[in-house]
Scaffold this motif. Sequence first.
Motif, PDB file in Angstrom:
ATOM      1  N   ARG A   1     -43.656 -27.350   8.558  1.00  0.00           N
ATOM      2  CA  ARG A   1     -42.854 -27.792   7.409  1.00  0.00           C
ATOM      3  C   ARG A   1     -41.842 -28.848   7.831  1.00  0.00           C
ATOM      4  N   GLU A   2     -41.188 -28.635   8.972  1.00  0.00           N
ATOM      5  CA  GLU A   2     -40.201 -29.605   9.453  1.00  0.00           C
ATOM      6  C   GLU A   2     -40.867 -30.914   9.870  1.00  0.00           C
ATOM      7  N   ALA A   3     -42.032 -30.811  10.509  1.00  0.00           N
ATOM      8  CA  ALA A   3     -42.709 -32.013  10.997  1.00  0.00           C
ATOM      9  C   ALA A   3     -43.250 -32.859   9.852  1.00  0.00           C
ATOM     10  N   THR A   4     -43.621 -32.227   8.750  1.00  0.00           N
ATOM     11  CA  THR A   4     -44.202 -32.975   7.639  1.00  0.00           C
ATOM     12  C   THR A   4     -43.194 -33.283   6.544  1.00  0.00           C
ATOM     13  N   ALA A   5     -41.971 -32.811   6.691  1.00  0.00           N
ATOM     14  CA  ALA A   5     -40.941 -33.082   5.680  1.00  0.00           C
ATOM     15  C   ALA A   5     -40.581 -34.560   5.726  1.00  0.00           C
TER      16      ALA A   5
END
Length: 105
Positions: A47-51
């Motif tokens: 989630r953090e990497a694709t935010a």
Amino acid sequence: MSNFPKYGTAAWTVMQPEDPRRLAAVLDAAEKWRLYGDEEELFRWFREATAPHPPLWIGHSRAELDALAEPKPPHQLQATAGWPPIAVPGQPGRYLSCETWKEAA
């Protein structure tokens, strides 16, 4: 899609111990752990990497960006013990190793 409930869910806990789907869920969870580690941590990282992230230039002045874009001066190559030799730029076939660095110093 699997035909067994996810390991640790309410549906999994009510299954009889001899039910092969219960073992399948355990083996599936173990294989996922082996491959990916903690599933929740993996999902958090994803989630953090694709935010969406703000552009890198946000929060920097034009002067700061210009300074970052300036070419950097060349630095002295320095070999490190335990690492492979360094190819010397502009001198094909010449390599700098920790042993030759000690000899040159």
